[in-house]
Every structure is written in C-alpha cells, then in structure tokens.
Design a protein around this motif. Structure first.
Motif, short mmCIF file in Angstrom:
data_model
loop_
_atom_site.label_atom_id
_atom_site.label_comp_id
_atom_site.label_asym_id
_atom_site.label_seq_id
_atom_site.Cartn_x
_atom_site.Cartn_y
_atom_site.Cartn_z
N GLY A 147 31.22 -26.40 25.59
CA GLY A 147 30.28 -25.43 25.01
C GLY A 147 30.66 -25.07 23.60
N TYR A 148 31.96 -24.84 23.35
CA TYR A 148 32.42 -24.52 22.00
C TYR A 148 32.09 -25.67 21.04
CZ TYR A 148 35.32 -24.25 17.92
OH TYR A 148 35.73 -24.26 16.62
N CYS A 149 32.45 -26.88 21.44
CA CYS A 149 32.26 -28.03 20.54
C CYS A 149 30.78 -28.28 20.26
CB CYS A 149 32.91 -29.28 21.15
SG CYS A 149 34.71 -29.18 21.20
N ARG A 192 25.93 -27.84 16.63
CA ARG A 192 24.60 -27.30 16.34
C ARG A 192 24.63 -26.34 15.17
NH1 ARG A 192 23.16 -27.14 22.46
NH2 ARG A 192 22.14 -29.17 22.60
N TRP A 193 25.68 -25.54 15.08
CA TRP A 193 25.84 -24.63 13.94
C TRP A 193 25.92 -25.44 12.64
CZ3 TRP A 193 30.35 -24.53 10.92
CH2 TRP A 193 30.34 -23.57 9.90
N LYS A 194 26.74 -26.47 12.65
CA LYS A 194 26.90 -27.31 11.45
C LYS A 194 25.58 -27.97 11.06
CE LYS A 194 29.54 -31.07 9.48
NZ LYS A 194 30.11 -32.35 9.74
N GLN A 207 22.97 -17.86 16.12
CA GLN A 207 23.18 -17.89 17.57
C GLN A 207 24.37 -18.78 17.93
OE1 GLN A 207 19.39 -19.22 19.00
NE2 GLN A 207 18.57 -17.13 19.17
N ASN A 208 24.45 -19.94 17.30
CA ASN A 208 25.54 -20.85 17.60
C ASN A 208 26.88 -20.33 17.05
OD1 ASN A 208 24.66 -23.36 19.12
ND2 ASN A 208 23.02 -23.07 17.64
N MET A 209 26.84 -19.62 15.93
CA MET A 209 28.06 -19.01 15.41
C MET A 209 28.59 -17.96 16.39
SD MET A 209 30.44 -18.75 13.19
CE MET A 209 30.05 -19.41 11.61
N LYS A 210 27.70 -17.17 16.98
CA LYS A 210 28.11 -16.17 17.98
C LYS A 210 28.72 -16.85 19.20
CE LYS A 210 24.86 -12.57 16.68
NZ LYS A 210 23.63 -11.85 17.05
N MET A 211 28.11 -17.94 19.65
CA MET A 211 28.67 -18.68 20.79
C MET A 211 30.04 -19.24 20.45
SD MET A 211 25.64 -20.74 22.73
CE MET A 211 24.59 -21.20 21.37
#
Length: 161
Positions: free
Chosen positions: A75-77, A82-84, A115-119
């Motif tokens: 999930g982190y990766c 997605r953030w990138k 959203q992806n940064m928060k995750m």
C-alpha cells in the motif's frame, strides 16, 4: 467509539527506539517470520517497484518488514507511485484549469496527490520512515544493516545490565 490514545507500536520498533518509556514490552506479541527475500508483487506500478527495491532491504534488516507486513508495504509503495504520477502531471499542466464557462478550477491531480501523500504518511509512520518516527529509533547498525553488539561496559554503566 474508537480506541483512545496513540496507536500501539510494534515491539520491533520499540526495541529499535530503545524503549524510551521503559514500559514492559509485549512478550506475547506475534512474531511473523522473516522472509528470505521479499520481492515486489508483479501488479505494482513501475515506480512502486522501484520504491520497494529502495526501502525493503533496510526495513527487513531492522526487523520491521516481515511477511505479515507485506500488504501494508504494498500500500505504501503503490501510494508513492500514484503520488509521484499525480505530481508529474501537475508539473506538466499546472494546478488549475479554465472551465468552458470561464471559471478557474483545481485540477483533479491535486486531490489525487494529496490523498496519496496522506496514505504514504500513514504507512510511513508505521514503518518508521518519517523524520519524527526515525528520530526515536536508536539502533546501532553496521554498514551491512546488522545490529552491532552493545559494549557490555556501556550496558553496565547505563543500568541496563
């Protein structure tokens, strides 16, 4: 109503931090097996696989990444990839656009990136990957990532003998 107080930390992280609260460690905490070599799943995005290969060896050597932690690490990766991807798109097109009616609107990529940064932040705290969570870790590691033996005299003088 949810549980109150901070989320409990895994014993492996408490040990790496030196157990600063000097509270009794959970001796009955499940100890998932370490994998010989944990490889990224094939379905991860290419940037997620790169992040996996960058971080997994050090997390494995610290005992933080085990076979039971793989889904959280996936999930982190994936959130990182997605953030990138969203940040690259924002760099390309900007943060806003003009609607057909002439209004300025935020591009959806800004929301996706946030959203992806928060995750990522949430997962990173779990694995000790943020400056704040890492600053609490006090693990003497050698150049190959193995924990160095503590000097017995140092142990005796500090009252941990």
């Amino acid at each position: 109503m949810g549980k109150r107080g901070p989320a409990p930390k895994p014993t492996a992280l408490k040990i790496l931090e030196g157990n600063p609260g000097k509270q009794k460690l959970n001796a009955n905490e499940p100890k998932p097996p370490k994998a010989d070599s944990i490889k990224p799943p094939s379905w991860l995005m290419p940037d997620a696989k790169k992040e996996w290969k960058r971080l997994a060896p050090s997390l494995e050597s610290m005992g933080v990444l085990t076979t039971a932690d793989l889904k959280a690490f996936e999930g982190y990766c994936q959130a990182y990839a997605r953030w990138k991807q969203a940040e690259e798109k924002i760099s390309e097109i900007g943060t806003t656009f003009l609607t057909p009616n002439g209004y300025i609107q935020q591009t959806p990529y800004v929301s996706i990136a946030m959203q992806n940064m928060k995750m990522m932040q949430s997962f990173a705290n779990e694995f000790g990957l943020t400056p704040a969570s890492r600053s609490r870790i006090n693990a003497a590691m050698d150049t190959k990532g193995r924990k160095e033996e503590e000097d017995p005299m140092e142990k005796l003088l500090s009252g941990r003998w």
